[in-house]
Each structure stands twice: as C-alpha cells, then as structure tokens.
Design an enzyme around this catalytic site. Structure first.
Site, PDB file in Angstrom:
ATOM      1  N   GLY A   1     -41.806 -44.979 -25.780  1.00  0.00           N
ATOM      2  CA  GLY A   1     -42.607 -46.103 -26.259  1.00  0.00           C
ATOM      3  C   GLY A   1     -41.923 -47.414 -25.890  1.00  0.00           C
ATOM      4  O   GLY A   1     -41.127 -47.464 -24.954  1.00  0.00           O
ATOM      5  N   LEU A   2     -42.236 -48.463 -26.630  1.00  0.00           N
ATOM      6  CA  LEU A   2     -41.654 -49.760 -26.279  1.00  0.00           C
ATOM      7  C   LEU A   2     -40.134 -49.726 -26.360  1.00  0.00           C
ATOM      8  O   LEU A   2     -39.449 -50.249 -25.488  1.00  0.00           O
ATOM      9  CB  LEU A   2     -42.218 -50.846 -27.192  1.00  0.00           C
ATOM     10  CG  LEU A   2     -43.703 -51.146 -26.979  1.00  0.00           C
ATOM     11  CD1 LEU A   2     -44.181 -52.188 -27.974  1.00  0.00           C
ATOM     12  CD2 LEU A   2     -43.977 -51.609 -25.563  1.00  0.00           C
TER      13      LEU A   2
ATOM     14  N   GLY B   1     -38.049 -46.968 -26.294  1.00  0.00           N
ATOM     15  CA  GLY B   1     -37.449 -46.015 -25.367  1.00  0.00           C
ATOM     16  C   GLY B   1     -37.743 -46.324 -23.910  1.00  0.00           C
ATOM     17  O   GLY B   1     -36.856 -46.240 -23.053  1.00  0.00           O
TER      18      GLY B   1
ATOM     19  N   HIS C   1     -51.784 -49.898 -44.611  1.00  0.00           N
ATOM     20  CA  HIS C   1     -52.611 -50.955 -44.025  1.00  0.00           C
ATOM     21  C   HIS C   1     -53.962 -50.976 -44.735  1.00  0.00           C
ATOM     22  O   HIS C   1     -54.596 -49.939 -44.886  1.00  0.00           O
ATOM     23  CB  HIS C   1     -52.806 -50.671 -42.535  1.00  0.00           C
ATOM     24  CG  HIS C   1     -53.227 -51.875 -41.767  1.00  0.00           C
ATOM     25  ND1 HIS C   1     -54.467 -52.438 -41.926  1.00  0.00           N
ATOM     26  CD2 HIS C   1     -52.574 -52.629 -40.856  1.00  0.00           C
ATOM     27  CE1 HIS C   1     -54.548 -53.501 -41.129  1.00  0.00           C
ATOM     28  NE2 HIS C   1     -53.413 -53.628 -40.472  1.00  0.00           N
TER      29      HIS C   1
ATOM     30  N   SER D   1     -58.783 -54.077 -37.126  1.00  0.00           N
ATOM     31  CA  SER D   1     -57.824 -55.176 -37.108  1.00  0.00           C
ATOM     32  C   SER D   1     -57.876 -55.972 -38.401  1.00  0.00           C
ATOM     33  O   SER D   1     -58.931 -56.221 -38.984  1.00  0.00           O
ATOM     34  CB  SER D   1     -58.112 -56.116 -35.944  1.00  0.00           C
ATOM     35  OG  SER D   1     -57.331 -57.269 -36.082  1.00  0.00           O
TER      36      SER D   1
ATOM     37  N   ARG E   1     -50.749 -57.337 -46.974  1.00  0.00           N
ATOM     38  CA  ARG E   1     -51.230 -55.961 -46.841  1.00  0.00           C
ATOM     39  C   ARG E   1     -50.997 -55.111 -48.086  1.00  0.00           C
ATOM     40  O   ARG E   1     -51.872 -54.358 -48.498  1.00  0.00           O
ATOM     41  CB  ARG E   1     -50.508 -55.293 -45.673  1.00  0.00           C
ATOM     42  CG  ARG E   1     -50.901 -55.852 -44.341  1.00  0.00           C
ATOM     43  CD  ARG E   1     -50.090 -55.237 -43.217  1.00  0.00           C
ATOM     44  NE  ARG E   1     -50.586 -55.740 -41.935  1.00  0.00           N
ATOM     45  CZ  ARG E   1     -50.123 -55.367 -40.755  1.00  0.00           C
ATOM     46  NH1 ARG E   1     -49.150 -54.490 -40.662  1.00  0.00           N
ATOM     47  NH2 ARG E   1     -50.633 -55.857 -39.646  1.00  0.00           N
TER      48      ARG E   1
ATOM     49  N   HIS F   1     -49.688 -46.585 -42.177  1.00  0.00           N
ATOM     50  CA  HIS F   1     -49.718 -47.205 -40.863  1.00  0.00           C
ATOM     51  C   HIS F   1     -48.364 -47.175 -40.165  1.00  0.00           C
ATOM     52  O   HIS F   1     -48.265 -46.911 -38.978  1.00  0.00           O
ATOM     53  CB  HIS F   1     -50.195 -48.649 -41.027  1.00  0.00           C
ATOM     54  CG  HIS F   1     -50.293 -49.406 -39.758  1.00  0.00           C
ATOM     55  ND1 HIS F   1     -50.957 -48.912 -38.656  1.00  0.00           N
ATOM     56  CD2 HIS F   1     -49.822 -50.619 -39.393  1.00  0.00           C
ATOM     57  CE1 HIS F   1     -50.879 -49.814 -37.676  1.00  0.00           C
ATOM     58  NE2 HIS F   1     -50.180 -50.834 -38.092  1.00  0.00           N
TER      59      HIS F   1
ATOM     60  N   GLU G   1     -39.036 -48.085 -34.150  1.00  0.00           N
ATOM     61  CA  GLU G   1     -39.494 -47.676 -35.489  1.00  0.00           C
ATOM     62  C   GLU G   1     -38.626 -46.551 -36.053  1.00  0.00           C
ATOM     63  O   GLU G   1     -38.580 -46.347 -37.264  1.00  0.00           O
ATOM     64  CB  GLU G   1     -40.973 -47.245 -35.440  1.00  0.00           C
ATOM     65  CG  GLU G   1     -41.584 -47.083 -36.834  1.00  0.00           C
ATOM     66  CD  GLU G   1     -43.048 -46.636 -36.828  1.00  0.00           C
ATOM     67  OE1 GLU G   1     -43.658 -46.618 -35.748  1.00  0.00           O
ATOM     68  OE2 GLU G   1     -43.565 -46.309 -37.907  1.00  0.00           O
TER      69      GLU G   1
ATOM     70  N   LEU H   1     -44.036 -54.561 -32.364  1.00  0.00           N
ATOM     71  CA  LEU H   1     -43.874 -54.607 -30.908  1.00  0.00           C
ATOM     72  C   LEU H   1     -42.636 -55.422 -30.557  1.00  0.00           C
ATOM     73  O   LEU H   1     -41.888 -55.096 -29.648  1.00  0.00           O
ATOM     74  CB  LEU H   1     -45.115 -55.243 -30.271  1.00  0.00           C
ATOM     75  CG  LEU H   1     -46.440 -54.544 -30.585  1.00  0.00           C
ATOM     76  CD1 LEU H   1     -47.608 -55.302 -29.967  1.00  0.00           C
ATOM     77  CD2 LEU H   1     -46.426 -53.136 -30.071  1.00  0.00           C
TER      78      LEU H   1
END
Lengths: 674, 247
Positions: free
Chosen positions: A65-66, A68, A289, A307, A354, A438, A462, A478
């Site tokens: 992912g972002l 890794g 969420h 969203s 949230r 979430h 994460e 992100l």
C-alpha cells in the site's frame, strides 16, 4: 523541554485478573530539543550506508500500500536489494487505493494561516492527546514533500484554472490543506507509488512476490531476519531471509467482519509478529465512520463508505416517534422529525466530529427510532432480534436551496454510488446512513525510528500505532502512509543497516526451521479438524461480538462478557472448523481460516485493552466515563499513556507495558463541540 | 429469488475445466453478485464440496481485483465492477453463466481466478515517470492547464481489472495501455519519457500475446470506469510520432 503534563497514575483497575502489569516502556530513540529541529537533527545523526554496500543489504517489505509500496520504491531506488510481498494479484490493489477524500499537507498555498505547527496541533488534538508529539510533528513537517513527490510522479491532483493545485478543507479543520483527486485520491496516490515501485522492479532492485501471504516472522539471534510465506497459488511454504524486515501490512478493522476494509485486509502479519514478541499498542482504538451505507441483511460482506463531505449539505434526522419509522420519510411532517445533531450540538450541528456523529446515530437506533428495513440481528448470545439500523441523511433542503443541478455537480458520483448499492433514488427519498468500522489507530508499537521492540523489525503505515492517537483526522491516513514510506523509513532504516550486512543465515538455522515448521503444522491442523463450520461463520460471529461489546460504546460488564464469548469461540474454532481442499493449491478457505483465528486472538486483546482503559477518548466511548451531558470524558490523570501489550503465551494473560505520553510543545485540553 | 448457476470449475492452470451447474435459492436482490457467490460457497462448504475460487478484495469498485464473465459480458450486464453489480439486475428463475476472463495472456489459475501479471509487466516497461524520491521540485513549479489535469485524471481512473481485454474479440489490452499513455503523456512531468514510454509499453503488450486493436469498441463498452475509446487513438498517434522520430 519543560513537560506540560505529569505522568499519569492509574487508580482504576477494571481489567484486574485479565492482564499482568509489566515494566514501564520508554522510547529510547525519542528525540529531544526544540520540536521543530528534532527530525532534521535525527536525519543528520543517523549513519549513512555507502552505495556499494547497499547492494549487499536485503530488505523485506510486507504490504504494497502507500506505506509499503512507497518504501519499496524508495529503498530500491537507493540501491538496497528489496523483496516486496503482497497477498493480492498485483501490488496496485492494496487497500490504500480505496481512500476517497484527500491527503493533508501543510503547504499553506491558500495563505489561510496553515503551517506545520497548525497541522501538528490539529492532529494531536484530533487524536485526543493520545499520540506522540515528536512523531506527529515529523509527520506534519514532511507532509509538504509528499505533495511535491506525488506531483512529480504524475499524480493528477485537482487543479485550478491557473494551473495550480486546488485545496479544500476536510474533517472539520478550519484551513484548506487537503489535496485531492476527485473522490479517488487514494487510488491516484497508490498508483503513483506502485508505478515508482514497478520502475524499480524493472531496474532489478525490487523483486515482487504477489499472491504471497506472510505467515511467520523469523527471529534469529535476537534480530528479525526474515519471514515465512505461503505461495497462495501453489501452496509452497517459503522462507525469505534478509537483513531487515518491514511490516506495512495495513489495519485490522476486519476484526469486526463488517467494515469498510477490503475483504482480504487482515492482521496476520502483525499478529504473528506480536506472538513472537512485538508489542501491540492501543489495540482498542478503532475509528467508526458515521456515513456508511447501512447493512441490508446477514449476507452482507462489507460496508461502503459515503464521503463525509455529504454532511456539509445533508441534514441528519430520525422520526420523533418510533411508530413512524416504517413510513415513507416524505410522509413524515417536519414537526415529527428529530434533527438530533442540530438539536444536541447547535454550534456544530451535522458537522460534529466522526466519533460524536457515530455515537448519536447508534443512540437513536437503540432507542428504537432507526429507519430503513428491519434487519435480523443475531445477538452474540445466539438470540435474534429485528432492528432498524439507519438514520436519514436528507438533501431535500439542499435541493430546494441550491437546486438539483448544483447538488448533482457537487455530490453526483456519491448519489450514483448510493443508488447502485441500495436501488433507491437519493434525489427523491433521503439517503440512509449508519456508522461502520473504518480505520484502526492501534497497531504494533514502534519507536521514533518505526522499529518495533524486536530488533530489525520495522512497522509503518496503519499497521503501527504512533501518529493518530485515539482518533484519526480525515485525510491524515494517506499522509502517514506516504510519510513513513517515502521519507521516514528510508532515513531511519539506514541507521540500523549501517551495522549490516549481518551474519548470513540459511535455511538450516534453527530459527528458520522452527518458524517454517510452525507454519506447516498450523496449516495441517486447520485441514485436519474437519468439523462443521466454515471460517467465515466464525469470523462473522466474532464480528458480532466485537461490534456489540467493543464497538462504539463499551462497558465494563459488556467487555467482560465479550472476553468470555471470544474464548468460547476460540475453543470451538479449534474443534469445529471445516476447511475443504488441500494445502498445495489455491485454497481461499484455508487462507480465511488462518486470518480468522488471528482475528479471534486479537479481538480478545482488544477487549482487554478496552476494559483496562476506563476513559472515553476518540472513537472509544466507555459508558462509565462521560460528562453530565453524556459526552466523552477523558482521564489524562490516569490514562495519558500508550498501552503496549506483550504476548503472554498461549492461554496466559497478556502483559501491559505503559509508555507515558509527556508533552512539551502542546498542552492537553478537553475537546468540546457544543 | 431462485437461480440456476453455470460456473466454470478448473482445479488449476493445467487441469481441464468444465461447467458445473448449481441451483441457489433465496437470493436477495440487495446482495452484490459476489455476496451471492459467498452464499453459494457457504452451502457448498456445508455439503462437503470445495467452494468456488474467485478474486475480489475492496468490494467497492476501486481495487480492480474482481472480474467475471457473466452471461458472456465482462462484469455482467451493467457498466460497473462485478462487486458493484447487484442481484436486482437479475430476476427470479434466471440461469446465469459465470466464467473467468477469457484471454491467453490471462491464464486461469483456478476456477474463476486468472493471472493478470502481464499488466504489471507492461507498467514495468515505461508506465511511470522517473522521479527519484526526495528531490522533487515544489509542486507549484510546473502549473498544469486544468483541461489537461482533468483529462489526465479521467483516464488515470483505470483500475486495471482487465475487463477491456476480456471483452475484446482480439484479446487486446489497448484500452489499458492507452489510458496509461494518455494519463502520463498529458502532463508536463510525463513529457521527457513520452516517446520511449509508448514504444516500450507497446512492445511489452505484444510480447505478452495481447492481440491488436481493430477498433471494435467492446473494451470501452465494458470498461467499468468508462475510459473512452479515444485513448487508443492517442496511443496510436504517440506511437507513430515516436517511431517517426526513430525510437
């Protein structure tokens, strides 16, 4: 460096008997000095590895992912010999791809008062003062570089007519610091990292192993030296050795079965490391969420997020009278509607954070005022009841005020998605939403260098615990993934690798044999039970227990009950699991079995962590800790610490190590949104 | 609703596959197509028959992992991913045929699972902008015309699912390729490698065994992200330009 708070002293002990208290934990690598110089100084102090030596160093990265993917691309480009693993058929499918909203960065392009300090402050406050200030400051500091890097890679961020990048505000923040690519920012950022990584694959510095699942970490002579994987196509159990191992395997929200996570997201990599000695920190911190599409029945496999931006114009309500809940909402007159967020929180209204929006939606449904189809809810004790789990998110006022066309321009794709999933037209009847799991803020404990307490085992994104405290702000996930992958790890891992290459070990090393044998025996065990129930059915039952007792609201009594139920479930799993097929082929039931039992064990630890923490913070609401108005009440005097749990052994109590959260640059304050 | 399912079962890449027939009762129209298969699999497992293997992950239409031929159409009768196709698109008593993606460069791994690593290899051959980490100029150093930024985004939405290949009678991956060429080639950052990129990626496309494009358009019709056919024109134009320059 004058501390602004005292170390906490825990006087309550709700989890007595469920845990053992271990020695206090200190991050030995925590930097000191003025907060705005800490990372710069550390980058300079960390030793270098010369380019010729980098080729001799092997790095294993689990997850693409972002966190890794970016790390693989960057370390490969630096010249290390990288092996990258993912369970999907391509690195491009990692779940970071599904993130919608955007990515925060302190660029201050809008000149609206944003700064590194402000992003730092907002993040620590948003996390309810349960994150580390040095880590968060570093995150804010490198955020601006992330945007530059991604633009250079060709990430198509939204632009203004002048050709410059557009920004919006997000998640209740008062400055516009969120960069976005329509509702698919995660996809575009991930594709950027994936392409950068594939470039290194072509250059020969990164070898990618797809459809490979990490099932064990190899620790030899006190260092993480490799992993055991299963080739998910052939079933081959392989060992991969290296000088350093990085886990970037994402979050474990699927412990609840139903979540917004991808179906394959799992905790196995982190949990296997935990069982080998890595501490699991703050496991109970879950983000719920508020705006997901409600469950329609017991066939449901996952939940879809709408969203959060919808709350800017939509109004949330439920009927005042329970007997109206089955009616067509258009037939319920204004005076019979309860716009409960506007009523309870007049200053923030529908835009409360949230955790608050989520909890109030649950309260309305628990009172019997939920809407939508009544769905059978299997209670963890096995009984069933019919419940309506939804509240209205109504755009009628917005359509009257702005016109349908304006609403379409702003939210059209979300409305289409809703219509596709529910079969209802949200322009005509109000949408129905309900909270869902979430993101998780807990994860493996890491020091300032993102190294776990196991030497040579790093953890990023994460999967680690450090940056979001008890509640993550929108558009920060992100940012953390890419910060860790592109900028933090490459600078901290070199300090570790400067002592390498470490003594070569091979397949015959006792630690390698032990890890591989353990994996083989475990797989054989799953196949040998030949009971009655599928892995999925255990996973669903675990999810019901977790959601009911360790979800949005938690009580001492409920958590104790949940721990008992989970222990029973674990015992049944090992005697009544049914996995068909063989070990030497693609076998999705076998994959699920391994992940499910790890989730069951994690679920028990989450409940113990939640039981110990007798305070409400972030998405974690302990009913015993609330203000007179029913709001979350934090107890900094008792719980301003990171709870890092050590595996105590099979069927033994876990061991709690506390790391004090001491602030020097920021003062703790109570959050209020009234 | 009650359904009859004809599903391709194949034990592994080398085994001979065959269609198997299953009846499934009590399917709710709120189920996604994949949830319907989950329900089938639970029943198969209970009966002692190995569940049907199929790929899926995010189940919200973005990861690109799922993909089935449903009654001969890639992802089924709606313009969406298989995970976002719902059973309300079918009716009681329907007979549904479910097969894996059909294309030589996507060999079957098991049942409905195929190997799409050819897509990764095409990206490895130039499907990127060479930007080393840590040395990027300020993001505002190179403004991008909004029209181009929007175009780049529109085509960058490709999820790499492979529906375009599965739908194409020639098994061409030109839509996938065209989307990437257009995405990177529209941006100023992508210009330096524009010529080498297209030559290299097309070379890999052909080496993988994907067929040529004959402008049939099934790819664009099947694409769940509605990537337009224009990207193939753009691909061809960039390729001609690069070749004329001697690349």
């Amino acid at each position: 460096m004058v501390p602004t708070n005292q170390p906490s002293v825990q006087t309550s002990d709700d989890a007595a008997g469920y845990y053992t208290l271990g020695a206090p934990l200190v991050d030995e690598l925590a930097p000191t000095g003025p907060i705005n110089t800490r990372w710069q100084r550390r980058k300079f102090e960390n030793r270098l590895v010369n380019p010729a030596n980098r080729r001799k160093l092997d790095v294993i990265i689990v997850g693409t992912g972002l966190a890794g993917g970016a790390a693989a691309a960057t370390l490969g480009e630096a010249g290390y010999n990288v092996k990258s693993f993912c369970y999907q058929d391509s690195p491009r499918r990692a779940h970071s791809i599904a993130a919608q909203g955007g990515i925060n960065a302190a660029k201050n392009y809008k000149e609206d008062g944003d700064s590194v300090e402000r992003l730092f402050y907002d993040t620590v406050k948003g996390g309810d003062y349960r994150s580390r200030e040095s880590n968060v400051y570093r995150l804010a500091e490198v955020s601006a570089n992330i945007i530059d890097q991604c633009v250079a890679q060709g990430v198509p961020f939204a632009r203004e007519y002048g050709g410059l990048l557009d920004n919006r505000s997000f998640g209740g923040v008062q400055v516009s610091r969120t960069f976005y690519a329509r509702g698919q920012t995660g996809q575009q950022l991930l594709i950027g990292a994936y392409q950068a990584m594939e470039r290194q694959v072509a250059a020969g510095t990164v070898t990618q192993y797809t459809r490979h699942e990490m099932l064990e970490v190899i620790i030899a002579d006190g260092r993480a030296r490799g992993i055991v994987t299963r080739d998910m196509v052939t079933g081959a159990i392989e060992t991969h050795l290296a000088d350093v191992v990085v886990l970037a395997s994402g979050g474990y929200g699927n412990v609840y079965f139903l979540s917004t996570n991808a179906m394959g997201s799992n905790v196995t990599a982190a949990w296997r490391a935990h069982r080998k000695g890595a501490y699991m920190a703050n496991p109970c911190y879950t983000q719920i969420h508020p705006t997901c599409i409600p469950v329609t029945g017991d066939h449901q496999s996952k939940l879809t997020l709408m969203s959060e931006s919808l709350r800017n114009d939509g109004r949330i309500w439920v009927p005042k009278k329970a007997e109206d809940c089955g009616k067509d909402p258009r037939d319920i007159p204004e005076e019979d509607r309860d716009y409960y967020l506007e009523r309870i929180y007049p200053s923030f209204g529908n835009l409360v954070p949230r955790d608050i929006a989520s909890r109030q939606a649950k309260n309305m449904c628990d009172e019997g005022r939920g809407v939508g189809p009544a769905v059978k809810e299997v209670q963890p004790d096995g009984t069933e009841k019919m419940m309506r789990r939804g509240v209205y998110l109504d755009f009628a006022d917005a359509i009257a005020r702005m016109g349908r066309e304006a609403v379409e321009t702003k939210y059209g794709n979300l409305f289409d998605m809703y219509a596709r999933i529910t079969g209802e037209d949200p322009y005509v009847t109000p949408m129905r939403i309900y909270p869902a799991v979430h993101y998780v803020m807990g994860g493996l404990w890491v020091d300032y260098h993102l190294q776990t307490n196991i030497t040579g085992l790093f953890c990023s994104g994460e999967a680690n615990f450090s940056d979001h405290g008890a509640n993550r702000l929108g558009a920060s996930a992100l940012m953390q993934g890419l910060a860790d992958g592109y900028f933090v790890l490459p600078n901290t891992i070199r300090e570790y690798l400067a002592d390498g290459p470490f003594e070569k070990i091979d397949e015959s090393h006792p630690a390698v044999v032990e890890a591989k044998t353990a994996v083989e025996e475990r797989i054989a065990k799953f196949l040998s039970i030949q009971g009655e129930r599928s892995a999925d059915s255990f996973h669903k039952q675990l999810g019901q227990i977790m959601w009911e007792y360790c979800g949005m609201e938690r009580t001492e009594e409920g958590l104790k009950k949940a721990i008992g139920l989970i222990r029973d479930l674990k015992a049944e799993f090992w005697t009544n699991l049914k996995v068909l097929g063989t070990a030497d082929s693609l076998n999705q039931s076998l994959e699920k079995a391994g992940r499910t039992i790890d989730f069951i064990e994690l679920g028990e630890l989450m409940c113990i962590d939640a039981l110990n923490r007798r305070e409400s913070c972030g998405g974690h609401f302990r009913a015993e800790s609330q203000t007179e108005d029913g709001e979350a009440l934090r107890h900094d005097d008792e719980f301003a610490y990171v709870a890092a749990w050590e595996f105590g052994g099979e069927d033994a109590n876990p061991i709690l190590h506390k790391e004090d959260l001491i602030y020097t640059a920021i003062e703790m304050k109570q959050r209020s949104y009234k | 609703m009650n359904l009859t399912l004809n599903i391709w079962r194949q034990a592994n890449a080398n085994a001979k596959g065959a269609m198997h027939r299953y009846s499934l009762e009590g399917v709710s129209e709120d189920m996604s197509f994949l949830e319907m298969l989950d329900v089938l699999n639970e029943q198969l497992n209970a009966k002692g028959e190995e569940p049907v293997a199929f790929d899926s992950d995010c189940r919200e239409g973005i990861c690109g992992m799922c993909g089935l031929m449903i009654n001969g159409q890639a992802h089924g009768p709606e313009v969406t991913t298989t995970c976002q196709l719902h059973m309300r698109s079918f009716k009681d008593g329907d007979e549904i045929t479910i097969e894996p993606w059909r294309a030589d460069p996507f060999p079957v791994v098991k049942d409905l699972v195929v190997d799409r690593s050819a897509f990764d290899r095409m990206i490895q051959n130039g499907g990127f902008i060479s930007a080393n980490t840590g040395s990027a100029p300020d993001a505002h150093a190179a403004p991008v015309e909004k029209k181009l930024a929007d175009l780049a985004f529109d085509v960058a939405t490709c999820i790499g699912c492979g529906a375009c290949v599965a739908a194409c009678p020639n098994g061409s991956a030109s839509l996938f390729l065209g989307a990437k060429i257009t995405h990177l080639g529209s941006l100023p950052q992508g210009q330096p490698e524009r010529d080498t990129r297209v030559v290299s990626m097309v070379g890999q496309h052909d080496a993988e065994g994907f067929g040529g494009c004959t402008n049939i358009g099934e790819c664009a019709a099947a694409c769940p992200k509605e990537i337009p056919l224009d990207v193939i024109s753009r691909l061809n134009k960039d390729l001609r330009t690069a070749m004329a320059k001697g690349y």
